[in-house]
Design a protein around this motif. Structure first.
Motif, mmCIF file in Angstrom:
data_model
loop_
_atom_site.group_PDB
_atom_site.id
_atom_site.type_symbol
_atom_site.label_atom_id
_atom_site.label_comp_id
_atom_site.label_asym_id
_atom_site.label_seq_id
_atom_site.Cartn_x
_atom_site.Cartn_y
_atom_site.Cartn_z
ATOM 1 N N VAL A 394 0.885 -1.198 -0.106
ATOM 2 C CA VAL A 394 -0.152 -0.036 0.062
ATOM 3 C C VAL A 394 1.168 1.286 0.039
ATOM 4 O O VAL A 394 1.669 1.372 0.915
ATOM 5 N N PRO A 395 0.902 2.130 -0.920
ATOM 6 C CA PRO A 395 1.543 3.060 -1.002
ATOM 7 C C PRO A 395 1.516 4.309 0.149
ATOM 8 O O PRO A 395 0.299 4.309 0.527
ATOM 9 N N THR A 396 2.564 4.563 0.500
ATOM 10 C CA THR A 396 2.645 5.864 1.623
ATOM 11 C C THR A 396 1.500 6.956 1.197
ATOM 12 O O THR A 396 1.423 7.557 0.280
ATOM 13 N N GLY A 397 0.599 7.163 2.308
ATOM 14 C CA GLY A 397 -0.518 8.357 2.251
ATOM 15 C C GLY A 397 -1.572 7.788 1.177
ATOM 16 O O GLY A 397 -2.381 8.695 1.018
ATOM 17 N N TRP A 398 -1.683 6.615 1.001
ATOM 18 C CA TRP A 398 -2.981 6.029 0.188
ATOM 19 C C TRP A 398 -4.055 6.446 0.757
ATOM 20 O O TRP A 398 -4.388 6.086 1.894
ATOM 21 N N SER A 399 -5.220 6.816 -0.053
ATOM 22 C CA SER A 399 -6.409 7.135 0.576
ATOM 23 C C SER A 399 -7.336 6.251 -0.260
ATOM 24 O O SER A 399 -7.219 6.355 -1.245
ATOM 25 N N ASP A 400 -7.916 5.086 0.620
ATOM 26 C CA ASP A 400 -8.776 4.456 -0.173
ATOM 27 C C ASP A 400 -10.385 4.633 -0.391
ATOM 28 O O ASP A 400 -11.117 4.135 -0.020
ATOM 29 N N VAL A 401 -10.102 5.777 -1.426
ATOM 30 C CA VAL A 401 -11.366 6.434 -1.917
ATOM 31 C C VAL A 401 -11.283 6.480 -3.332
ATOM 32 O O VAL A 401 -10.189 7.171 -3.838
ATOM 33 N N THR A 402 -12.234 6.181 -4.172
ATOM 34 C CA THR A 402 -12.177 6.392 -5.560
ATOM 35 C C THR A 402 -13.568 6.975 -5.844
ATOM 36 O O THR A 402 -14.366 6.823 -4.976
ATOM 37 N N PHE A 403 -13.504 7.715 -6.795
ATOM 38 C CA PHE A 403 -14.785 8.504 -7.351
ATOM 39 C C PHE A 403 -15.418 8.103 -8.746
ATOM 40 O O PHE A 403 -14.465 8.089 -9.446
ATOM 41 N N ILE A 404 -16.780 7.930 -8.597
ATOM 42 C CA ILE A 404 -17.280 7.676 -9.894
ATOM 43 C C ILE A 404 -18.552 8.513 -10.001
ATOM 44 O O ILE A 404 -18.911 9.049 -9.195
ATOM 45 N N ARG A 405 -18.817 8.875 -11.503
ATOM 46 C CA ARG A 405 -19.928 9.801 -11.626
ATOM 47 C C ARG A 405 -21.037 9.146 -12.658
ATOM 48 O O ARG A 405 -20.631 8.361 -13.490
ATOM 49 N N GLY A 406 -22.212 9.780 -12.714
ATOM 50 C CA GLY A 406 -23.261 9.319 -13.909
ATOM 51 C C GLY A 406 -22.857 10.434 -14.766
ATOM 52 O O GLY A 406 -22.124 11.192 -14.850
ATOM 53 N N THR A 407 -23.739 10.110 -15.905
ATOM 54 C CA THR A 407 -23.788 10.879 -17.116
ATOM 55 C C THR A 407 -24.169 12.192 -16.698
ATOM 56 O O THR A 407 -24.885 12.541 -16.089
ATOM 57 N N LYS A 408 -23.366 13.334 -17.369
ATOM 58 C CA LYS A 408 -23.805 14.593 -17.130
ATOM 59 C C LYS A 408 -23.907 15.036 -15.502
ATOM 60 O O LYS A 408 -22.745 14.657 -14.736
ATOM 61 N N GLU A 409 -24.615 15.365 -14.762
ATOM 62 C CA GLU A 409 -24.858 15.599 -13.608
ATOM 63 C C GLU A 409 -25.792 14.925 -12.567
ATOM 64 O O GLU A 409 -26.357 15.359 -11.867
ATOM 65 N N LYS A 410 -25.786 13.430 -12.833
ATOM 66 C CA LYS A 410 -26.810 12.862 -12.238
ATOM 67 C C LYS A 410 -26.606 12.349 -10.930
ATOM 68 O O LYS A 410 -27.571 12.257 -10.144
ATOM 69 N N TRP A 411 -25.340 11.886 -10.778
ATOM 70 C CA TRP A 411 -24.860 11.561 -9.361
ATOM 71 C C TRP A 411 -23.620 11.173 -9.241
ATOM 72 O O TRP A 411 -22.822 11.423 -10.350
ATOM 73 N N VAL A 412 -23.115 11.417 -8.129
ATOM 74 C CA VAL A 412 -21.603 11.078 -8.010
ATOM 75 C C VAL A 412 -21.419 10.024 -6.900
ATOM 76 O O VAL A 412 -22.147 10.414 -5.685
ATOM 77 N N ALA A 413 -20.423 9.305 -6.808
ATOM 78 C CA ALA A 413 -20.278 8.505 -5.541
ATOM 79 C C ALA A 413 -18.941 8.436 -5.286
ATOM 80 O O ALA A 413 -17.877 8.321 -5.866
ATOM 81 N N ALA A 414 -18.627 8.287 -3.904
ATOM 82 C CA ALA A 414 -17.177 8.151 -3.140
ATOM 83 C C ALA A 414 -17.382 6.760 -2.780
ATOM 84 O O ALA A 414 -18.440 6.171 -1.988
ATOM 85 N N ILE A 415 -16.293 5.622 -3.386
ATOM 86 C CA ILE A 415 -16.385 4.315 -2.657
ATOM 87 C C ILE A 415 -15.121 3.979 -2.200
ATOM 88 O O ILE A 415 -13.828 4.438 -2.451
ATOM 89 N N THR A 416 -15.178 3.097 -1.153
ATOM 90 C CA THR A 416 -14.029 2.458 -0.745
ATOM 91 C C THR A 416 -14.220 1.031 -0.753
ATOM 92 O O THR A 416 -15.009 0.460 -1.382
ATOM 93 N N ASP A 417 -13.305 0.068 -0.058
ATOM 94 C CA ASP A 417 -13.356 -1.354 -0.390
ATOM 95 C C ASP A 417 -14.711 -1.834 0.455
ATOM 96 O O ASP A 417 -15.440 -2.737 0.083
ATOM 97 N N GLN A 418 -15.390 -0.908 1.186
ATOM 98 C CA GLN A 418 -16.615 -1.230 2.001
ATOM 99 C C GLN A 418 -17.886 -0.632 2.012
ATOM 100 O O GLN A 418 -18.916 -0.714 1.720
ATOM 101 N N TYR A 419 -17.544 0.670 1.682
ATOM 102 C CA TYR A 419 -18.708 1.907 1.553
ATOM 103 C C TYR A 419 -18.907 2.284 0.198
ATOM 104 O O TYR A 419 -17.801 2.552 -0.393
ATOM 105 N N LYS A 420 -20.012 3.136 0.148
ATOM 106 C CA LYS A 420 -20.407 3.787 -1.100
ATOM 107 C C LYS A 420 -21.266 4.889 -0.818
ATOM 108 O O LYS A 420 -22.449 4.709 -0.307
ATOM 109 N N LEU A 421 -20.770 6.242 -0.561
ATOM 110 C CA LEU A 421 -21.712 7.242 -0.547
ATOM 111 C C LEU A 421 -21.970 7.978 -1.637
ATOM 112 O O LEU A 421 -21.194 8.134 -2.592
ATOM 113 N N VAL A 422 -23.361 7.733 -2.105
ATOM 114 C CA VAL A 422 -24.014 8.382 -3.323
ATOM 115 C C VAL A 422 -24.728 9.735 -3.349
ATOM 116 O O VAL A 422 -25.749 9.817 -2.482
#
Length: 511
Positions: A394-422
C-alpha cells in the motif's frame, strides 16, 4: 500540454529519438515489456469464475444455483496475476468510461460525460506516451470516443494508436468481413449495416475476427516492444452470438435475482426498477466465446516466445445489471453496473494469485500501468498510481477512496472497499455498506453508527469536486447535502420541499 505538444517535445529530446526509431529495442524486455489490453463491453463481473469464488454462494448464484458460465482462461489470468476486487468504471457508460481509461482523467475533463462525444485533442493517452518511448502501437475494435460516426473505421484522430485500421467508432456488430478496400460489416438491410449474426462463423464473428487481427499484430511486431488494445463489443447487447455458443446455455432455467422484487418505496431515481429485455443464455454464450478467444491470444504470445515479456490486462468498460434490482444495462452506481473486472498478468513483476481490495477506477489505469512499466507520464493524469498495490504494497499516504459519476450531473459516488456514498441533485444521499448489505437495498444515511463514515466520505467528495471541477457540486441541493454530511447533525433532513424528478432524458442514438 496537449497531445501534439507532448509528442513534439519528446521528439525534440534525446529520449524522444525513440519515436523516429521505433526498432531501437530488439525485443520486449523487463525494462520495456509489451502491453496487451483486452477490454470487453458491458460485462457483469459475476459471470467470471475468478470473481464468483470471492463471493458468498448467495451472491455468486444470483441467476439460480449452478447457472454459471465457465471462464477457465480468464480465471487463469487471475491465478497467474493479480485481481482487483474493487475496480470501478469512472462512469458506468461506454464513452465516459473509455475516455477516462485512455486518458487517466475524470470524464468531465476529457470532456466526455455522455455517449457519442468527441474526446478532446488535448488528451494524452497511454498509447501516445508509449509511442514516445519507441513502442509500436495499435488498437482494434470498439472505440466510441469520436462522436456519432458508425461504424466509422480507422478514425483520423488516432490518440497514439498508430495502427487503427480495425478500430471502429461505434456499434455492436456481429459479423465483419475483410475486403480489398478494408473491413466491412457483414450484415446489411437495404444497404445499411445491422447487428444481425447472419451466418457469422469462427472467422467472421466479431469476437473471432478481432482476435485474428490481434494475433496478426502480435506476430508482426513481436521483435519490438508493442502496446496493443483489443476492444470486443460483446457481451453488450443485442444478446445474440454465433453457433455453437448460441445453444450452449439454453438448457438453463435462469431465475430473476432476488433484488428484482425489492420494495420500491423511497428509492432514489437511480435505483428504481427499469424494464429491459435480456437473454441470459446468449449473454453467457458471448462470454464463453470471449474466453475461448483469450486462450487463442495467450497461446499466440506463448508460441511467439514473448508471453513472459508481455503485460496482459483484462477488463471491461462497465458492467451490466442483468436483472438485478429489476434493471438491465448500466449507468447507475450499484455494483453490477459500476464494478468491472480488472486483472493484470505479468509474472516478472507481479506474484501470482494476488487480490487487491483497495478501491480503484478507470481513471487510475494510465498512471498505474505506466508506473508498473516504470514510464513517466505526461503529467496530465488525475488518477492515482496504484502500481505498488499490484505488488502487494500500500503506497505511503494512500487514501482508499475512488470517485465515479453518472452521465452529465446525475449523481456522484465516493467508494471504498466497504462503503459507497452516493449524492445526487434529485435524491437524498445514500450510504451503502457493501459488506453488511451486499444486495445494496439499505440506506444507512441516518444510522448513527455510520456518522463518522459519512463525514469522512463527504470530506473526500468535497475535495474531489473542487480539485477536479465536477459541475455536479454547483447544484444547490448537492451543496446542502455535503454541508449536512460534514456537520454534526445526526439526522438528515431532505432540503427538497418535495420529491424532485430529474429532467426528462432526451432520446439518444443507439450506442
Amino acid at each position: 500540454m496537449n497531445r501534439r505538444d507532448f509528442l513534439k517535445i519528446n521528439v525534440g529530446s534525446a529520449a524522444a529519438c525513440l519515436v523516429s526509431s521505433p526498432k531501437l529495442y530488439a525485443a520486449a524486455t523487463k525494462e520495456n515489456p509489451n502491453l496487451l489490453i483486452i477490454m470487453t463491453d458491458e460485462h457483469n463481473f459475476r459471470t467470471l469464475g475468478c470473481y464468483r469464488k470471492l463471493l458468498s454462494k448467495d451472491q455468486a448464484m444470483i441467476w439460480g444455483d449452478g447457472n454459471i458460465v465457465e471462464t477457465p482462461h480468464i480465471d487463469k489470468l487471475a491465478e497467474e496475476g493479480v485481481l482487483c476486487n474493487n475496480f470501478y468504471a469512472s462512469s458506468p457508460v461506454c464513452s465516459p468510461a473509455r475516455g477516462s481509461f485512455i486518458s487517466g482523467q475524470y470524464p468531465q475533463n476529457t470532456p466526455v460525460i455522455d455517449n457519442n462525444t468527441h474526446m478532446s485533442d488535448d488528451v494524452v493517452s497511454f498509447g501516445s506516451i508509449l509511442q514516445s518511448h519507441g513502442y509500436t502501437t495499435g488498437y482494434s475494435g470498439k472505440w466510441h470516443l469520436d462522436g456519432d460516426g458508425k461504424p466509422q473505421w480507422g478514425p483520423e484522430r488516432q490518440f497514439g494508436f498508430e495502427d487503427n485500421r480495425y478500430m471502429f467508432n461505434r456499434g455492436h456488430w456481429k459479423k465483419i468481413l475483410d475486403t480489398a478496400s478494408g473491413p466491412k460489416i457483414g450484415a446489411e438491410k437495404r444497404g445499411t449495416p445491422t447487428y444481425d449474426v447472419n451466418g457469422a462463423d469462427e472467422n467472421t464473428y466479431t469476437t473471432d475476427w478481432l482476435t485474428n487481427k490481434t494475433i496478426d499484430f502480435i506476430t508482426q511486431h513481436k521483435a519490438s516492444p508493442f502496446c496493443y488494445m483489443v476492444s470486443y463489443p460483446d457481451p453488450h447487447g443485442p444478446d445474440t452470438v454465433r453457433a455453437p455458443y448460441d445453444t450452449m446455455y439454453t438448457h438453463m432455467n435462469f431465475q430473476k435475482p432476488k433484488t428484482a422484487s425489492k420494495k420500491q418505496d423511497d428509492l432514489p431515481s437511480w435505483a428504481t426498477t427499469k424494464r429491459g429485455a435480456a437473454n441470459q443464455s446468449q449473454y453467457y454464450g458471448m462470454i464463453k466465446c470471449i474466453d475461448d478467444n483469450i486462450a487463442r491470444i495467450m497461446t499466440c504470445l506463448d508460441e511467439q516466445g514473448i508471453l513472459e515479456n508481455t503485460i496482459v490486462v483484462f477488463t471491461s468498460d462497465h458492467g451490466d445489471m442483468r436483472g438485478e434490482h429489476g434493471r438491465q444495462n448500466k449507468g447507475i452506481p450499484l455494483e453490477a453496473s459500476a464494478k468491472v473486472p480488472f486483472i493484470v498478468r505479468y509474472p516478472k513483476k507481479i506474484s501470482s494469485g494476488k487480490i487487491v481490495n483497495e478501491a480503484l477506477s478507470g481513471v487510475d489505469f494510465l498512471p498505474t500501468i505506466l508506473g508498473l512499466m516504470d514510464k513517466e507520464t505526461a503529467g496530465k493524469e488525475e488518477g492515482r498510481d496504484g502500481s505498488q498495490l499490484l505488488h502487494g504494497k500500500v503506497p505511503t499516504g494512500w487514501s482508499d477512496v475512488t470517485f465515479i459519476r453518472g452521465t452529465k450531473e446525475k449523481w456522484v459516488a465516493a467508494i471504498t472497499d466497504q462503503y459507497k456514498l452516493v449524492m445526487a441533485p434529485w435524491d437524498e444521499p445514500w450510504l451503502i455498506d457493501k459488506k453488511n448489505n451486499p444486495d445494496e437495498t439499505i440506506n444507512y444515511i441516518n444510522d448513527p453508527q455510520y456518522r463518522s463514515v459519512i463525514r469522512s466520505l463527504a470530506k473526500e467528495m468535497q475535495r474531489y469536486g473542487t480539485k477536479y471541477n465536477d459541475p455536479s457540486f454547483t447544484k444547490a441541493t448537492m451543496k446542502q447535502d455535503i454541508e449536512w454530511a460534514l456537520s454534526d447533525s445526526p439526522i438528515y433532513v431532505n432540503p427538497r420541499p418535495k420529491k424532485i424528478d430529474p429532467p426528462l432524458k432526451k432520446k439518444k442514438k443507439k450506442a
